[in-house]
Design an enzyme around this catalytic site. Sequence first.
Site, PDB file in Angstrom:
ATOM      1  N   ASP A   1       1.194  -1.091   0.422  1.00  0.00           N
ATOM      2  CA  ASP A   1       0.067   0.479  -0.181  1.00  0.00           C
ATOM      3  C   ASP A   1       0.976   1.017  -0.139  1.00  0.00           C
ATOM      4  OD1 ASP A   1      -2.572   1.077   0.193  1.00  0.00           O
ATOM      5  OD2 ASP A   1      -2.513   1.702   1.932  1.00  0.00           O
TER       6      ASP A   1
ATOM      7  N   ASP B   1       2.191   5.121  -4.975  1.00  0.00           N
ATOM      8  CA  ASP B   1       1.491   6.041  -5.030  1.00  0.00           C
ATOM      9  C   ASP B   1       3.039   7.259  -5.361  1.00  0.00           C
ATOM     10  OD1 ASP B   1       0.375   8.659  -4.336  1.00  0.00           O
ATOM     11  OD2 ASP B   1       0.516   7.926  -2.145  1.00  0.00           O
TER      12      ASP B   1
ATOM     13  N   HIS C   1      -7.324  10.361   4.850  1.00  0.00           N
ATOM     14  CA  HIS C   1      -6.833   9.229   5.422  1.00  0.00           C
ATOM     15  C   HIS C   1      -6.931   9.422   7.008  1.00  0.00           C
ATOM     16  CE1 HIS C   1      -3.753   7.978   2.291  1.00  0.00           C
ATOM     17  NE2 HIS C   1      -4.251   7.079   2.057  1.00  0.00           N
ATOM     18  N   GLY C   2      -6.829   8.647   7.920  1.00  0.00           N
ATOM     19  CA  GLY C   2      -7.482   8.569   9.247  1.00  0.00           C
ATOM     20  C   GLY C   2      -8.831   9.736   9.494  1.00  0.00           C
TER      21      GLY C   2
ATOM     22  N   HIS D   1      -9.767   5.017  -1.128  1.00  0.00           N
ATOM     23  CA  HIS D   1      -8.616   5.294   0.075  1.00  0.00           C
ATOM     24  C   HIS D   1      -9.180   6.104   1.764  1.00  0.00           C
ATOM     25  CE1 HIS D   1      -4.698   3.717  -1.495  1.00  0.00           C
ATOM     26  NE2 HIS D   1      -5.170   4.063  -2.297  1.00  0.00           N
TER      27      HIS D   1
ATOM     28  N   ASN E   1      -8.204   1.205   7.245  1.00  0.00           N
ATOM     29  CA  ASN E   1      -7.200   1.105   7.728  1.00  0.00           C
ATOM     30  C   ASN E   1      -6.897   1.631   9.370  1.00  0.00           C
ATOM     31  OD1 ASN E   1      -4.285   0.938   9.378  1.00  0.00           O
ATOM     32  ND2 ASN E   1      -3.396   1.773   7.975  1.00  0.00           N
TER      33      ASN E   1
HETATM   34  O1  G3H Z   1      -4.189   3.052   1.611  1.00  0.00           O
HETATM   35  C1  G3H Z   1      -5.138   3.036   3.186  1.00  0.00           C
HETATM   36  C2  G3H Z   1      -6.325   3.465   3.532  1.00  0.00           C
HETATM   37  O2  G3H Z   1      -6.406   4.691   2.392  1.00  0.00           O
HETATM   38  C3  G3H Z   1      -7.206   3.877   4.678  1.00  0.00           C
HETATM   39  O3  G3H Z   1      -6.941   4.875   4.988  1.00  0.00           O
HETATM   40  O4  G3H Z   1      -6.107   4.491   7.720  1.00  0.00           O
HETATM   41  O5  G3H Z   1      -8.385   6.603   6.376  1.00  0.00           O
HETATM   42  O6  G3H Z   1      -8.983   4.064   6.472  1.00  0.00           O
HETATM   43  P1  G3H Z   1      -8.092   5.205   6.503  1.00  0.00           P
HETATM   44 ZN    ZN Z   2      -4.471   4.848   0.870  1.00  0.00          ZN
END
Ligand code: G3H
Ligand code: ZN
Length: 275
Positions: free
Chosen positions: A84, A106, A170-171, A198, A222
Amino acid sequence: MLVNSRELLIKASKDGYAIGAYNINNLEFARYILEACNEDKAPVIIAVSEPAINYMGGYEVVSSIVRSLINDLNIKVPVVLHLDHAKSFESCKKAIDKGFTSVMIDASDKTLEENILITNKVKEYADPRGVTVEAELGSLTGLYTDVNDCMSFISETKVDSLAPSIGNKHGIYKEEANLNFELLGNICKEAKLPLVLHGASGLDDNKIKTAIFCGVSKININTDIQLVWSKKVREFINENKNVYDPRLIIASGKQAVKDLIHEKNELLESKRKAF
Ligand code: G3H
Ligand code: ZN
């Protein structure tokens, strides 16, 4: 069985559902996710970031752990082992050489031309080895993907799947996520390849369903997994001050992780015919 992501994602995008890409941070997360997906008969993408790989000891460690768990736990569903957000060709090469079946390069922070160059370099190495390649266009820090850029990128790279930026982050979302579904739908109509969302943690079910309806076939989660696990472990430690066995402490978050994966599988794959 370990597979690349090609057929899984093409089928998902054709039939209107999505495959869960769940990030692992240790052996236990890998085990819980594999068990939950096997119970659901849901194909799964096990995603591992470069920092998680470093934390776990290296590409070979991660590959061996996931492969061994598939064998020892008798996992029957298709599993993709996915690198990833790799930031370099070298990282993708290492993962491919150690048996990952899918990589994401990426280069979204680079110019379109540089992104195309590095993605092609990864594609050239990955293709003959049967490994699928995901790329990202736009930036999850707030730059929206341009539809015309998408079309040039896809025709120049023949990438297998693409992660656009439509307001996703993210996050933990500090305020309600404002996703541009019109843009996502336009990208999907033009791009005609599996799209990836994502930053799917913290999005309500309707947003995730709408993203799938607009053409997303891989949903990355994640932070949500980390949140449910750490909440349970914190409670367990507070209530069991004398317990020091790490197996008991770590496993106190197991059911919460499995419950979350079951919930997400049901949401993402409601339209998938039984595997
Ligand atoms: O590549 C992984 C993700 O895009 C997970 O994002 O931590 O916001 O779920 P997240
Ligand atoms: Zn991501």
